[in-house]
Design a protein around this motif. Structure first.
Motif, PDB file in Angstrom:
ATOM      1  N   ASP A  12       0.812  -1.279  -0.069  1.00 49.38           N
ATOM      2  CA  ASP A  12       0.084  -0.075  -0.049  1.00 49.38           C
ATOM      3  C   ASP A  12       0.824   1.280  -0.044  1.00 49.38           C
ATOM      4  N   HIS A  14       0.624   3.082  -2.813  1.00 52.30           N
ATOM      5  CA  HIS A  14       0.100   4.087  -3.682  1.00 52.30           C
ATOM      6  C   HIS A  14       0.819   5.011  -4.237  1.00 52.30           C
ATOM      7  N   ARG A 170     -11.508   7.260  -1.490  1.00 51.45           N
ATOM      8  CA  ARG A 170     -10.856   7.194  -0.328  1.00 51.45           C
ATOM      9  C   ARG A 170     -11.636   8.309   0.596  1.00 51.45           C
ATOM     10  N   HIS A 174     -13.190   6.318   3.356  1.00 48.86           N
ATOM     11  CA  HIS A 174     -12.115   6.310   4.607  1.00 48.86           C
ATOM     12  C   HIS A 174     -12.121   7.770   5.323  1.00 48.86           C
ATOM     13  N   ASN A 178      -4.480   7.305   7.720  1.00 40.68           N
ATOM     14  CA  ASN A 178      -4.148   6.067   8.239  1.00 40.68           C
ATOM     15  C   ASN A 178      -5.379   4.913   8.408  1.00 40.68           C
ATOM     16  N   GLY A 180      -8.190   2.552   6.430  1.00 38.66           N
ATOM     17  CA  GLY A 180      -8.333   1.822   5.115  1.00 38.66           C
ATOM     18  C   GLY A 180      -9.879   1.113   5.112  1.00 38.66           C
ATOM     19  N   HIS A 210      -4.581  -1.246   5.372  1.00 43.54           N
ATOM     20  CA  HIS A 210      -3.907   0.229   6.012  1.00 43.54           C
ATOM     21  C   HIS A 210      -3.814   0.528   7.517  1.00 43.54           C
ATOM     22  N   GLN A 211      -3.748  -0.864   8.170  1.00 42.98           N
ATOM     23  CA  GLN A 211      -3.466  -0.638   9.630  1.00 42.98           C
ATOM     24  C   GLN A 211      -2.439  -1.915   9.805  1.00 42.98           C
ATOM     25  N   ASP A 227       0.664   0.793   5.731  1.00 47.33           N
ATOM     26  CA  ASP A 227       0.655   1.507   4.418  1.00 47.33           C
ATOM     27  C   ASP A 227       1.914   2.481   4.600  1.00 47.33           C
ATOM     28  N   ASN A 231       1.744   5.476   7.805  1.00 47.65           N
ATOM     29  CA  ASN A 231       2.321   4.600   8.710  1.00 47.65           C
ATOM     30  C   ASN A 231       3.860   4.379   8.635  1.00 47.65           C
TER      31      ASN A 231
END
Length: 263
Positions: A12, A14, A170, A174, A178, A180, A210-211, A227, A231
Motif C-alpha cells: 500500500d 499508492h 478514499r 475512509h 491512516n 483503510g 492500511h493498519q 501502509d 504508517n
C-alpha cells in the motif's frame, strides 16, 4: 546470488496518488529506503497497491515511476529476489514490468516456503465475505474483453478517471490517511476457515487494510502490513522472527479533493 539476508514485506505505497502533496517526493523517499535496505535484503515482497494506478499497454509505457522502476531493476540485477503481489489498484500488470524489471508478479494468493517457514501472502482484497457489488467489480476488472475495451480508450481520459476514482473512493469510505477498509474481520475469518480445512501455514501476510496488525489466529501468525501513506511501515523475517516496523510519520499526505476529475 545472495545466500543470506532478511526478507522484507511492504504494501500500500499508492505511488502516484493525487492525495500526496508531492507524489514525486514520495517516490524518492521509497527509492531511498529501498537502497538503504539493499545491503541486508535477500528478498522483497511488494504486497499490492504499490502504485495507485497502473494500466499496461502493449506498445507504450505510461508516464511516471521512472525512479521507482529503475530502483527495482537495480535491486533485481544485484541478486535480490523481488515478488510483486498485485492488489486492487495495480491490478493491470501484464508482461512488461516482469520482463523489464526482472521481478516476479503474482495475481492472487501466493503460498511458499521462506527460510524454512511456510507463508501465505496476498494483498487481502476479495478474501472472505465481501459485498456482491465489490465481487462483481473484481470480476469486471479481470475480464479480458473489458480490459481490451478499456485499453482502446485514450489514456488522456482513462488515467485521469482512475486517479479521480481513487481519490473519490478514499474520501467516501475512509476517514483519513491512516485508515483503510473498515474492518479486517472478514479477512481474519478467512484465515480461520483456511486453517480449519487443511495444513496451517506459519504466517499469513496481507496488505489492503492500511493498519498494523500482528497476532496469532488458529495456530498461525497473521500480519497486516499497514501502509506508506502515514504508517510508513514494513515487516522483516530473518528465518526465525517476523517483526513489524515503522519508519516515521509521513507529512506528505494532502487533504483529499476529489471534485475535479479527468485532469
Amino acid at each position: 546470488m545472495q545466500q543470506s539476508g532478511l526478507t522484507y514485506f511492504l504494501s500500500d505505497l499508492h505511488l502516484g496518488a493525487h492525495y500526496f502533496r508531492d507524489p514525486k517526493e514520495q517516490e524518492k523517499l521509497v527509492c531511498r529506503w529501498l537502497r538503504e535496505i539493499a545491503p541486508t535484503a535477500r528478498r522483497i515482497y511488494l504486497v499490492g497497491d504499490v502504485l495507485d494506478y497502473w494500466f499496461e499497454y502493449r506498445h507504450v509505457v505510461p508516464r511516471g515511476f521512472v525512479r521507482f522502476f529503475g530502483t527495482l531493476a537495480d535491486l533485481a540485477d544485484s541478486g535480490i529476489e523481488i515478488t510483486w503481489v498485485i492488489g486492487n489498484h495495480d491490478i493491470w500488470i501484464f508482461d512488461y514490468l516482469p520482463s523489464e524489471l526482472g521481478i516476479r508478479v503474482v495475481d492472487g494468493v501466493l503460498r511458499e516456503e521462506i527460510d524454512g517457514s511456510s507463508f501465505v501472502i496476498a494483498h487481502g482484497d476479495g478474501l472472505g465475505s465481501i459485498p456482491p457489488a465489490e465481487r462483481l467489480m473484481r470480476a469486471m476488472f479481470r475480464c479480458r474483453l473489458l480490459q481490451r475495451l478499456f485499453a482502446a480508450v485514450h489514456p488522456r481520459w482513462t488515467v485521469g478517471f482512475a486517479y479521480w476514482w481513487s481519490a473519490k473512493n478514499r474520501s467516501r469510505h475512509h476517514t483519513g490517511p491512516n485508515s483503510g477498509p473498515s474492518s479486517p474481520e472478514p479477512l481474519l475469518q478467512w484465515v480461520r476457515e483456511q486453517n480449519a480445512r487443511g495444513p496451517r501455514p506459519d504466517y499469513y501476510v496481507f496488505g489492503h487494510y492500511h493498519q498494523l496488525l500482528l497476532r496469532e489466529i488458529a495456530g498461525s501468525k497473521v500480519a497486516i502490513l499497514g501502509d506508506w501513506l502515514s504508517n510508513m511501515s514494513y515487516a522483516t523475517f530473518d528465518g526465525r522472527n517476523f517483526d513489524l516496523h515503522k519508519i516515521e510519520n509521513n507529512r506528505n499526505f494532502a487533504p483529499i479533493n476529489s471534485s475535479s476529475p479527468y485532469k
